[in-house]
Design an enzyme around this catalytic site. Structure first.
Site, PDB file in Angstrom:
ATOM      1  N   CYS A   1      16.751  -5.364  18.294  1.00 13.43           N
ATOM      2  CA  CYS A   1      17.140  -3.991  18.608  1.00 13.43           C
ATOM      3  C   CYS A   1      17.681  -3.239  17.391  1.00 13.43           C
ATOM      4  O   CYS A   1      18.198  -2.148  17.523  1.00 13.43           O
ATOM      5  CB  CYS A   1      18.146  -3.979  19.739  1.00 13.43           C
ATOM      6  SG  CYS A   1      19.674  -4.833  19.335  1.00 13.43           S
TER       7      CYS A   1
ATOM      8  N   GLY B   1      -0.848   8.029 -10.170  1.00  8.79           N
ATOM      9  CA  GLY B   1       0.021   8.020 -11.345  1.00  8.79           C
ATOM     10  C   GLY B   1      -0.620   7.418 -12.578  1.00  8.79           C
ATOM     11  O   GLY B   1      -0.058   7.453 -13.670  1.00  8.79           O
TER      12      GLY B   1
ATOM     13  N   ARG C   1     -12.251   4.349 -17.609  1.00  4.14           N
ATOM     14  CA  ARG C   1     -11.625   4.702 -16.340  1.00  4.14           C
ATOM     15  C   ARG C   1     -10.668   3.611 -15.904  1.00  4.14           C
ATOM     16  O   ARG C   1     -11.022   2.443 -15.913  1.00  4.14           O
ATOM     17  CB  ARG C   1     -12.717   4.869 -15.269  1.00  4.14           C
ATOM     18  CG  ARG C   1     -13.956   5.555 -15.774  1.00  4.14           C
ATOM     19  CD  ARG C   1     -15.104   5.502 -14.770  1.00  4.14           C
ATOM     20  NE  ARG C   1     -14.775   6.156 -13.522  1.00  4.14           N
ATOM     21  CZ  ARG C   1     -15.570   6.129 -12.455  1.00  4.14           C
ATOM     22  NH1 ARG C   1     -16.712   5.455 -12.482  1.00  4.14           N
ATOM     23  NH2 ARG C   1     -15.224   6.760 -11.358  1.00  4.14           N
TER      24      ARG C   1
ATOM     25  N   TYR D   1       9.864  -9.145  22.334  1.00  5.46           N
ATOM     26  CA  TYR D   1       9.752  -7.688  22.277  1.00  5.46           C
ATOM     27  C   TYR D   1      10.491  -7.128  21.074  1.00  5.46           C
ATOM     28  O   TYR D   1      11.348  -7.793  20.480  1.00  5.46           O
ATOM     29  CB  TYR D   1      10.293  -7.039  23.564  1.00  5.46           C
ATOM     30  CG  TYR D   1      11.786  -7.150  23.737  1.00  5.46           C
ATOM     31  CD1 TYR D   1      12.655  -6.225  23.147  1.00  5.46           C
ATOM     32  CD2 TYR D   1      12.356  -8.181  24.483  1.00  5.46           C
ATOM     33  CE1 TYR D   1      14.027  -6.336  23.285  1.00  5.46           C
ATOM     34  CE2 TYR D   1      13.723  -8.295  24.631  1.00  5.46           C
ATOM     35  CZ  TYR D   1      14.565  -7.371  24.030  1.00  5.46           C
ATOM     36  OH  TYR D   1      15.904  -7.477  24.150  1.00  5.46           O
TER      37      TYR D   1
ATOM     38  N   LYS E   1     -11.967   0.353  -7.983  1.00  2.00           N
ATOM     39  CA  LYS E   1     -13.105   1.105  -8.514  1.00  2.00           C
ATOM     40  C   LYS E   1     -14.170   0.147  -9.026  1.00  2.00           C
ATOM     41  O   LYS E   1     -15.354   0.278  -8.685  1.00  2.00           O
ATOM     42  CB  LYS E   1     -12.594   2.007  -9.642  1.00  2.00           C
ATOM     43  CG  LYS E   1     -13.489   3.162  -9.979  1.00  2.00           C
ATOM     44  CD  LYS E   1     -12.861   4.016 -11.092  1.00  2.00           C
ATOM     45  CE  LYS E   1     -11.736   4.885 -10.573  1.00  2.00           C
ATOM     46  NZ  LYS E   1     -10.960   5.502 -11.671  1.00  2.00           N
TER      47      LYS E   1
ATOM     48  N   ARG F   1     -14.820   4.605  -2.152  1.00  2.00           N
ATOM     49  CA  ARG F   1     -13.688   3.843  -1.607  1.00  2.00           C
ATOM     50  C   ARG F   1     -13.470   4.316  -0.185  1.00  2.00           C
ATOM     51  O   ARG F   1     -13.969   5.377   0.206  1.00  2.00           O
ATOM     52  CB  ARG F   1     -12.426   4.079  -2.445  1.00  2.00           C
ATOM     53  CG  ARG F   1     -12.037   5.543  -2.464  1.00  2.00           C
ATOM     54  CD  ARG F   1     -10.894   5.801  -3.417  1.00  2.00           C
ATOM     55  NE  ARG F   1     -10.859   7.227  -3.718  1.00  2.00           N
ATOM     56  CZ  ARG F   1     -10.287   7.752  -4.782  1.00  2.00           C
ATOM     57  NH1 ARG F   1      -9.707   6.990  -5.668  1.00  2.00           N
ATOM     58  NH2 ARG F   1     -10.268   9.046  -4.965  1.00  2.00           N
TER      59      ARG F   1
ATOM     60  N   HIS G   1      -5.706  17.602  -6.501  1.00  2.00           N
ATOM     61  CA  HIS G   1      -4.570  16.677  -6.456  1.00  2.00           C
ATOM     62  C   HIS G   1      -3.689  16.946  -5.243  1.00  2.00           C
ATOM     63  O   HIS G   1      -3.275  16.030  -4.529  1.00  2.00           O
ATOM     64  CB  HIS G   1      -3.770  16.813  -7.752  1.00  2.00           C
ATOM     65  CG  HIS G   1      -2.550  15.940  -7.784  1.00  2.00           C
ATOM     66  ND1 HIS G   1      -1.299  16.418  -7.479  1.00  2.00           N
ATOM     67  CD2 HIS G   1      -2.398  14.626  -8.044  1.00  2.00           C
ATOM     68  CE1 HIS G   1      -0.428  15.433  -7.573  1.00  2.00           C
ATOM     69  NE2 HIS G   1      -1.060  14.330  -7.915  1.00  2.00           N
TER      70      HIS G   1
ATOM     71  N   MET H   1      -3.515   6.462 -15.641  1.00  2.00           N
ATOM     72  CA  MET H   1      -4.152   7.220 -16.715  1.00  2.00           C
ATOM     73  C   MET H   1      -5.362   7.998 -16.214  1.00  2.00           C
ATOM     74  O   MET H   1      -6.133   7.523 -15.390  1.00  2.00           O
ATOM     75  CB  MET H   1      -4.617   6.254 -17.791  1.00  2.00           C
ATOM     76  CG  MET H   1      -5.115   6.971 -19.012  1.00  2.00           C
ATOM     77  SD  MET H   1      -6.214   5.951 -19.980  1.00  2.00           S
ATOM     78  CE  MET H   1      -7.781   6.319 -19.199  1.00  2.00           C
TER      79      MET H   1
ATOM     80  N   SER I   1      19.288 -10.952  21.480  1.00  2.00           N
ATOM     81  CA  SER I   1      18.680  -9.782  20.876  1.00  2.00           C
ATOM     82  C   SER I   1      19.200  -9.726  19.453  1.00  2.00           C
ATOM     83  O   SER I   1      20.411  -9.765  19.233  1.00  2.00           O
ATOM     84  CB  SER I   1      19.069  -8.521  21.643  1.00  2.00           C
ATOM     85  OG  SER I   1      18.555  -7.399  20.968  1.00  2.00           O
TER      86      SER I   1
END
Ligand code: ADP
Ligand code: MG
Ligand code: MG
Length: 921
Positions: free
Chosen positions: A876, A124, A115, A896, A45, A367, A485, A126, A809
């Site tokens: 894998c 969560g 803030r 991979y 912020k 934001r 919310h 304040m 693997s």
């Protein structure tokens, strides 16, 4: 020369730093110290408030107290750096100078908001405190100065309410369904008006009375006096922000999103602007584009004559921002201009908060907007077309772990046509959800734990409901808009959500929901469509998403949808960007075909276990295990061979020439035998073996720790004829399919190798079978033999093992179990606590433990390639479908990753992103 200079600089620096005291307060306004890149220090912020000031957007002045103060606070028994107070005083002075108002003044008081602001916004944390600086004297000054007593007392009422809640800790108790302050307001309305009236209709006298009642409530609940001095108020509020970093809600949230505790939060102190001065004022929240479905439209909502908290809290249902066009055309025009400026500057969709004071727009926050997977996809594709971003950025804009949302079912069209729409609300989280309703988070969690599908229904949600929201399939609220919310959290978690469905009446006491003349009890079924905002009675069947329908079922109509086309575009870009390819873990032709439709380029793991289980095969398998001689065993294996051959042939055909890694028998043999007396007797009859013999064999095979027992290649070494049969089945199938004109590339994988000799013994069996089949069938087969690296000794001696293995693997499930000495199946009793205590940051069975188990992988990669430079490397384990782990596998240079068929798109996206990020580093 250059070197010398550099050295000189680096020695000079620490000395300079030691002298200059650390700066803890950053100003923004006419003069701005920070900028948008400083999120770690200023919080999201604070950094963006600074950035908006820099690009000339109208932001009320203020200052940010850095996250370093939060760190200091917790490192020093909740105290502050000695220089902080002085810096804050200078900050307030600067605000006074810029606004012409004075903090605590009795003629023209400066009021501020306090803030919180972590790096990423955190529900969560304040709640914000507005109008700080008011007391019984300054409120009168504000009334006189503005000539608007109602406004002044409305501010004071709000301030006392927020301060008592957030700082003094007067909150909803476990046995209460409503916020106690809202209950006081409700009671006053009924005492004086005998009905619910809008907050804006409360008179000065009502508001004065509310302040008195609030203060009394605080006295009664916590025995505390409301602080009079503005500075006491300010210090109390700042302390509360830092204190809230360690509250339960914040901790739960950080755990879910893996935010480190060390980050800390910043605090922003900002001069107030007022959205509650009358009907030419208001507050709102908006997105530069629609964050639910991605459409390029100005999207948001506002409340006339209100301060920002009202919009977010869902206390009043706001109006869509488009309404402003009629009500305040000038302000609307200004907002449109800001909308454009924001996107042009930040090059991403912004979620911003604004207040209009007497017709003038002020920006209070911006934001990058949280978005659903569907919106993320559309934003990315559209913005690339608009040349705001390039295609690589477009790939990075899609959160990989959200992509699966796009594959989630939608309601079946035929079923939904029959269903009864009982209410409509705002489409806040797209998708379809059907569930049994629960009205409170705790009961929702209990029901979900029992395996029920849960729909959480509430008047509105608040952060205390987070656990229930996580447990639920979907969320339905009666009040609150698209920035309430519920909507916010749903967007972030990818939950299906309909909010503000006003026709839904929730009775918490009776635990019922009445809507459209029907009453639903807890446990009854309801369904919601979060893409269009509709609520249905009962359970509604779902259908596959357009992407699944288009790719897997070949549905032509689905292929024409924008969602499908955007998805394919994204996947195409991923193919262009990726270095690692994605294979799949599949045991059947159908799974293989599905994975290939999603873009897999081969099989990374075929488990052959199930080939011994199905139908009658299990009997032959059991005969084999119970056999007393090699001949008997071979006879039983001969019965299994045709089954396996057919299975492999089916898979090879589905692969159309792509490679298949086939793992030989892995689980301990006792898993195939019946364990109860009755089952043993039944089997005895069926295959003509004495029950006592079966019992004896089961006993004989019993292991104290099967995870570390007679399994993996140990079986093939004990019974080479099993491996021989499996190898023969693979090669015979390969010969058949090759003769059909399809290329076949089997890669035989020997599991659980810790010693080179183990592998050598098995490789010989495989080559022998290959020689035989090639001679019999007169074909030349193209195959490889390699191993799974899944125990530490295998990783540590990878240089030796690679002399024999043509590929590795990584079996990271077992490598994690054996590396950590933790059984995955038994870890449930302690792992949750380990996560809570942050002994492990993430569940190591879901995300690879990079610094521990990851080292074993790195060692094996380095040693293996040193011996055999073209050694093929893959993974894998479960981790092959986990974006964070995929990042790690990119870093160590695997060829991979392999994952379950429906994770393939996620893995492709994550692999492409990892490759792009590796390049920018
Ligand atoms: P959150 O992090 O929960 O969004 P904010 O700090 O953004 O909390 O504050 C919530 C709302 O409070 C803002 O959207 C805005 O409407 C209002 N607000 C905050 N600071 C001010 C201010 N200085 N002047 C007016 N309103 C403010
Ligand atoms: Mg905000
Ligand atoms: Mg294993």
């Amino acid at each position: 020369m250059a070197k010398k200079l550099a050295r000189k600089k680096s020695t000079a620096r620490p000395a300079a730093r030691a002298k200059a005291p650390v700066k803890y307060v950053y100003f923004f306004g006419r003069k701005t110290d920070g900028n948008g890149t400083m999120k770690p220090l200023l919080g999201g912020k604070g950094a963006n408030l600074a950035e908006m000031c820099r690009i000339g957007l109208p932001v009320p002045a203020g200052f940010t107290i850095t996250t370093e103060v939060c760190t200091y606070y917790y490192a020093n028994k909740r105290s502050y750096p000695p220089t902080l107070r002085g810096e804050m005083e200078a900050g307030i002075k600067a605000l006074e100078k810029q606004s012409g108002k004075t903090f605590g003044d009795l003629t023209n008081p400066l009021l501020v908001s306090v803030r919180s602001g972590a790096r990423d916004s955190m529900p969560g944390m304040m709640d914000t405190i507005l109008n700080l600086g008011l007391n019984d004297q300054t409120v009168e000054a504000l009334a006189t100065k503005t000539g608007n007593a109602r406004f002044a007392w409305d501010c004071y009422r709000r301030f006392v309410q927020m301060y008592c809640d957030v700082v003094l800790g007067v909150q909803k108790r476990a046995d209460e369904d409503h916020d106690p302050f809202e209950t006081v307001i409700h009671r006053l309305k009924h005492d004086r008006y005998h009905q619910d009236i809008d907050d804006t209709r409360l008179t000065v006298d009502d508001l004065k009375e509310l302040v008195v009642r609030f203060k009394a409530l605080v006295k009664e609940r916590v025995g505390k006096q409301f602080p009079v001095s503005p500075w006491d108020q300010l210090l109390g509020a700042v302390g509360a922000v830092f204190g809230s970093w360690m509250n339960d809600r914040a901790i739960v949230y950080r755990r879910k999103y893996n935010i480190p505790t060390e980050w800390g939060t910043a605090v922003n102190v900002q001069a107030m602007v007022y959205g509650n001065t009358g009907d030419n004022s208001g507050s709102g929240v908006a997105f530069t584009r629609n964050p639910a479905n991605g459409v390029k439209e100005f999207y948001g909502e506002f409340l006339i004559n209100a301060q920002g908290e009202d919009v977010v809290a869902g206390v009043r249902t706001p109006e869509p921002v488009a309404e402003l066009k009629k009500q305040m055309p000038k302000a609307y025009g200004e907002l449109e201009r800001i909308r454009q400026t924001l996107e042009k500057h930040f090059k991403d969709v912004q979620d911003f908060e604004f207040t209009i004071e007497d017709g003038v727009v002020y920006m209070l926050q911006t934001r990058n907007g949280k978005r659903t997977a569907m919106a993320a996809l559309k934003f990315a594709i559209d913005m690339q077309k608009e040349k705001l971003i390039d295609w690589k950025t477009a790939i990075l804009r899609n959160p990989a772990d959200q992509l699966e949302q796009l594959l989630a079912p939608v309601f079946d069209l035929a079923e939904v046509a029959k269903a009864k729409v009982i209410a409509t609300g705002l489409p806040a989280g797209p998708g379809a959800a059907s569930g049994q309703i629960y009205l409170n988070a705790d009961r929702a969690v209990v029901a979900a734990d029992k395996g029920e599908k849960v729909l959480l229904v509430r008047v509105e949600t608040s952060p205390e409901d987070l656990r229930g929201m996580i447990a639920a399939e979907g969320i339905l609220t009666a009040r609150g808009g698209v920035s309430s919310h519920a909507a916010l959290v749903a967007r972030q978690m990818g939950k299906v959500c309909v909010c503000g469905a006003a026709a839904v009446e929730v009775d918490y006491q009776a635990r019922t929901v009445s809507v459209d003349g029907q009453t639903f009890k807890e446990g009854d079924w309801m369904s919601i469509d979060g893409t269009i905002g509709q609520v249905y009675a009962g359970q509604v069947k779902t259908a596959p998403s357009e992407i699944v329908a288009g790719l897997i079922d070949g549905d032509e109509k689905a292929k024409k949808t924008e969602k499908f086309r955007n998805f394919q575009q994204l996947m195409k870009w991923c193919s262009d960007a990726t270095r690692m390819v994605v294979r799949t873990n599949a045991d059947t032709p159908e799974q293989t075909a599905n994975a290939m439709a999603f873009g897999a380029v081969g099989i990374g793991l075929t488990r052959t276990e199930h080939m011994f289980f199905e139908g009658d095969r299990i009997d032959a398998m059991r005969e084999m295990i119970l056999a007393e001689t090699l001949e008997e065993r071979k006879a039983a294996l001969a019965k299994l061979l045709p089954y396996q051959r057919d299975d492999f042939a089916g898979i090879f055909r589905a692969l159309k020439g792509y490679p298949a890694t086939i793992r030989f028998l892995d689980p301990p043999l006792h898993e195939f035998l019946p364990h109860t007396k009755e089952q043993q007797e039944e089997l005895a009859k069926k295959i003509g073996v004495a029950a006592a013999r079966i019992h004896q064999r089961v006993e004989g095979l019993h292991e104290f720790n099967p995870m570390l027992g007679f399994r993996g290649c140990r079986l093939g070494i004990g019974y080479p004829e099993i491996s021989a049969m499996q190898a023969r089945a693979v090669f015979e199938a390969a010969a058949i399919v090759q003769k059909e004109g399809i290329k076949v590339r089997p890669e035989i994988m020997i599991p659980l190798v810790g010693f080179k000799k183990e592998l050598d013994l098995q490789i010989e069996v495989v080559h022998q079978a290959a020689r035989e089949v090639q001679a019999e069938q007169k074909v030349k087969l193209n195959y490889m033999v390699g191993t799974m690296i899944e125990i530490p000794r295998g990783a540590l001696t990878a240089d030796e093992i690679a002399q024999s293995a043509e590929f590795f693997s990584f079996g990271t499930n077992d490598l994690t179990q054996t590396g950590l000495g933790m059984s995955r199946d038994d870890s449930g009793s302690f792992l949750p606590q380990y996560q809570e205590l942050e002994i492990v940051k993430k569940n190591p069975f879901a995300t690879i433990d990079a610094s521990g188990v990851g080292q074993l992988v790195e060692i094996a990669v380095t040693k293996g390639r040193a011996t055999r430079p073209n050694l093929k490397l893959g993974i894998c384990g479960e981790h092959g479908g986990d974006p964070a782990s995929i990042q790690f596998f990119e870093k160590v240079g695997l060829d991979y990753v392999s994952c379950s068929p429906y994770r393939v798109p996620v893995a492709r996206l994550a692999a492409a992103q990892a490759a792009l990020q590796a390049k920018t580093k």
